[in-house]
Design an enzyme around this catalytic site. Structure first.
Site, short mmCIF file in Angstrom:
data_model
loop_
_atom_site.label_atom_id
_atom_site.label_comp_id
_atom_site.label_asym_id
_atom_site.label_seq_id
_atom_site.Cartn_x
_atom_site.Cartn_y
_atom_site.Cartn_z
N GLY A 1 0.85 -1.17 0.00
CA GLY A 1 0.00 0.00 0.00
C GLY A 1 0.89 1.22 0.00
O GLY A 1 2.09 1.11 -0.17
N SER A 2 0.31 2.40 0.20
CA SER A 2 1.12 3.62 0.21
C SER A 2 0.26 4.82 0.54
O SER A 2 -0.95 4.80 0.35
CB SER A 2 1.79 3.87 -1.15
OG SER A 2 2.57 2.79 -1.58
N ASN A 3 0.93 5.87 1.01
CA ASN A 3 0.35 7.21 1.04
C ASN A 3 1.23 8.11 0.18
O ASN A 3 2.45 7.92 0.12
CB ASN A 3 0.35 7.82 2.45
CG ASN A 3 -0.28 6.92 3.49
OD1 ASN A 3 -1.39 6.44 3.30
ND2 ASN A 3 0.43 6.70 4.58
N ASN B 1 -4.50 4.61 -1.40
CA ASN B 1 -4.90 3.31 -1.93
C ASN B 1 -6.38 3.12 -2.15
O ASN B 1 -6.79 2.05 -2.61
CB ASN B 1 -4.35 2.15 -1.08
CG ASN B 1 -2.85 2.23 -0.90
OD1 ASN B 1 -2.36 2.19 0.21
ND2 ASN B 1 -2.13 2.39 -1.99
#
Length: 778
Positions: free
Chosen positions: A227-229, A502
């Site tokens: 995932g990521s921001n 995400n």
């Protein structure tokens, strides 16, 4: 380029696998004419300079191998289909390059790919379908640099020192890794299901109901370990009037899918700093002197299924346009280590159709191969070797306009969005990836009965294989058949901010929701995750006070705000008081609503919230598409599921002899060479931007991180050509426990500290303890 043309010039020296220095000429090793300089600054970060792309790859491959030779070499074994040969068939690979549950499944999958010659064929194609000349040179040099380090025999990592499976590599090995990374969201997600597919026997498998299959599809696409921001802020929202970027990818901490930090420079041609996934010859996430970018895992569904109507009495034949076609067979053989150490060949048949390989179910989506029907997987990234060139093109960009143009021209990103900011003060969100050419109209016309349901719920098309017209075709402006037109994707340019955590593109900016895009790209007007909402709220709260500075963005990451706590802790305390639980109520009342390492009550709330989050009656105010940032809300103290979750969490901590008010970092930590390093951050459902996912061990709590914040960068532009950047690589540069850079940045991460990046050459030269390595291929 022929199959041998992908290899390093000359035959690699086999004796190098014995880890002893082997005298050889530069011609024999492919090094002739290559040169690179590596300057190491604080925390072992290499700044690689070379006169050309081959030399740049040479220095990069050498430095990468020096830090992580064992994990890189494990990947070579995996991609060569040789895990069963060295480690036995039943052990589990680290799943960094596929979802295979066993070494045997992994070997059958990758050997089938290698036998097909697909990577070599793509390598012969001119760019943009195949690799550019620059990327071929980078890859060639990377392999030579890796081999040089291997040949020097300086390996200290006990994970592979003296291992029989270490060997020199070729340019083909480098290309294979990029190809496998591209397929992670498609074929790589169903490795077992491809290798285990077999015609039905006497007992017919039971198909799942349409509703359960659709729900399984939704869960499949949500269940990843990445995932990521990312937040990009433009001129209207920064104190400098220039761009500012936060990149915060959440990737595995312990596999061959880690990031590695570096700077790559070819004077006058390329100057880019950032991080690359292991084995990648170019920077994947990073910045230049005028633009910074990051990626977040996208919601687009990068594959389709096709339902085949089988010929009665022949389950390996199917109907297309009223005619019969036979499936093709590929017999795949791998060498398997036996209990006595000997090797025996194991052969299995893989079945393919005009639409792709047959799969028997897709994770929890029950789609068995019966005498009546079967399902084939169509993965457009199975013909995508362009990921590396897209990264290289982003590394050459000067503005967000250049970045957008690079994305559309290379069309190589398989499963991620791009968020970028530039020194002009522009902020960009772009979900331009490789998706099947399935528009909503095409899906309406071509989906099977089940496909209509899975497409609506999860964006997964299950197409009608009886009609050849229902195979995704060539779209205008695309570099390969079967993928979506790059002009159909959501793009947003803003002067204030764009963000993604995400969820889909829809709420990239709360003031300008993006709507009207195809279902295969993502959903709209649906509830956002607490992490998405936390990101938007954090940006809005900052802008309500003042414009962003670099320090503000750094603070945003490490604030460790628990959005779930902000929304539900007060109501939970009320519920707890009504239940007359005593101490737990006091602990939660005094909790600071963060997931800081020193926060007391955070662990209790964490264990409770994980159990309560799926309750249907958790909120009094349901989701409202007109107020997506603030709904659902208003915790329901009367939820019986939440009450049980709280009792269970308290009981769990008591049984583990963990005080209810224990500081989070006492029980969320990693151990490196005997040193206990406490960590802040929290799980997905808490809505903490600094995501940390760890395995729960009764009696000990969270003692090792599996995935979470990895390479974090905050990049700002001051106009002097030297970006003002702070970074931290949470698990540090090296996986070698004997390296001084095995845990040094992990300690920084624990203390909420940063590395001040050195980008301009003058900054690098002033680094204390600067170490310079010069490589030449004489």
């Amino acid at each position: 380029m022929s199959r041998t043309g992908l290899r390093v010039a000359g035959t690699a020296v086999v004796a190098a696998a014995a880890l002893t220095p082997v005298p050889s000429s530069a011609d024999a090793t492919g090094e002739r004419g290559m040169t690179a300089t590596i300057r190491y600054t604080e925390y072992g970060i290499p700044h690689i300079t070379a006169p050309d792309y081959a030399g740049l790859g040479y220095g990069t491959g050498y430095a990468a191998a020096k830090d992580n030779i064992c994990l890189l070499a494990q990947g070579v074994v995996t991609l060569s289909g040789e895990r069963s040969k060295y480690f036995g068939p039943d052990a589990s690979p680290d799943r960094s390059l596929s979802s295979a549950s066993t070494n045997l499944a992994s070997d059958l999958f990758f050997t089938g790919i290698n036998d097909s010659g697909i990577v070599e064929r793509l390598g012969t194609s001119p760019a943009p379908l195949g690799l550019s000349v620059q990327m071929r040179e980078l890859s060639r040099g990377w392999a030579v640099g890796y081999n040089r380090y291997l040949r020097e025999g300086k390996i200290t990592d006990p994970a592979c020192r003296g291992a029989a499976w270490l060997r020199p590599i070729t340019e083909l090995d480098v290309a294979r890794r990029g190809y496998a990374l591209a397929m992670l969201g498609g074929s790589g997600m169903v490795t077992d299901q491809i290798t285990e597919a077999a015609p039905p026997g006497g007992t017919q498998p039971k198909a799942r109901s349409l509703e359960k299959a659709a729900e399984g599809a939704r869960k499949l696409l949500a269940n990843t370990d990445m995932g990521s921001n990312a937040i990009a802020v433009g001129a209207d929202a920064t104190a400098t009037g220039r761009g500012l970027l936060l990149g915060n990818p959440h990737y595995p901490w312990h596999s061959g899918r880690r990031f590695w930090q570096m700077q790559q420079t070819i004077p006058g041609k390329l100057d880019v700093s950032g991080a690359a996934l292991f084995g990648s010859p170019s920077v994947n996430i990073g910045h230049t002197s005028t633009i910074a970018w990051s990626h977040t895992v996208a919601t687009g569904v990068p594959f389709t299924l096709t339902e085949l109507r089988l010929v009665p009495g022949d389950p390996t034949s199917y109907f297309v346009d009223g005619k019969t076609e036979r499936m093709t067979q590929r017999r795949v053989t791998v060498q398997v280590k036996q209990p006595d150490g000997s090797l025996q060949p194991v052969t299995k048949t893989q079945w393919r159709t005009r639409y792709g390989p047959i799969v028997t179910s897709v994770s929890s989506v029950g789609l068995p191969w019966t005498t009546w029907n079967a399902y084939a997987l169509t993965d457009p990234n199975a013909t995508n070797l362009r990921l590396a060139d897209t990264s290289l093109a982003l590394g050459k960009a000067r503005t967000t306009d250049d970045a957008l143009r690079a994305l559309k021209q290379t069309q190589g990103l398989p499963w991620v969005n791009t968020i970028a900011a530039d020194s002009r003060g522009k902020a960009l969100f772009a979900q331009i990836q490789v998706l099947p050419n399935v528009t909503d109209a095409f899906a309406d016309r071509c989906n099977s009965l089940l496909g209509h349901l899975t497409f609506r719920q999860a964006g997964l098309a299950i197409l009608d294989g009886t009609r050849s017209s229902c195979a995704p075709g060539k779209a205008p402006g695309t570099v390969q058949p079967g993928i979506l037109d790059p002009d159909r994707y959501p793009v947003l340019n803003r002067g204030d901010y764009v963000t993604n955590s995400n969820d889909s593109y829809w709420l990239s900016n709360a003031e300008e929701p993006l709507t009207g895009y195809g279902r295969i790209i993502g959903d709209e007007k649906t509830a956002r995750s607490l992490r998405t909402r936390s990101g938007v709220v954090s940006v809005q709260d900052q802008l309500a006070k003042s414009r962003f500075t670099r320090a503000d963005m750094q603070d945003l990451v490490f604030a460790n705000r628990s959005h779930a706590g902000e929304l539900a802790a007060g109501g939970t305390v009320k519920m707890c008081r009504e239940m007359r639980l005593g101490e737990p109520c006091d602990v939660l009342a005094e909790w600071d609503r963060t997931a800081d390492a020193g926060s007391r009550g955070a662990l209790l709330f964490d264990r409770y919230w994980r159990k309560a989050l799926s309750a249907w009656d958790l909120w009094k105010t349901p989701f409202d598409a007109s107020d997506p940032v603030h709904t659902p809300r208003d915790f329901n103290p009367g939820s019986w599921a939440a009450r049980k979750a709280l009792i269970d969490a308290v009981d769990e901590l008591w049984k583990s002899n963990i005080p209810l008010d224990a500081p989070l970092g006492d029980h969320q930590y990693v151990t490196r060479n005997g040193e206990k390093i406490p960590l802040g951050g929290g799980t997905e459902g808490l809505g903490v931007l600094n995501k940390i996912e760890a395995s729960w061990t009764p009696g000990k709590a969270y003692t090792e991180v599996t995935t979470g914040s990895s390479y974090i960068q905050v990049v700002s532009f001051d106009g002097d050509g030297c970006p003002d950047t702070r970074t931290v690589l949470t698990y540090s540069q090296s996986a070698d426990p004997t390296s001084p850079h095995y845990a040094d940045q992990t300690r920084l991460f624990s203390k909420k500290q940063w590395v001040t990046e050195r980008f301009c050459s003058s900054e690098v030269d002033k680094a204390p303890g600067l170490k310079v390595v010069t490589l030449t291929g004489k």
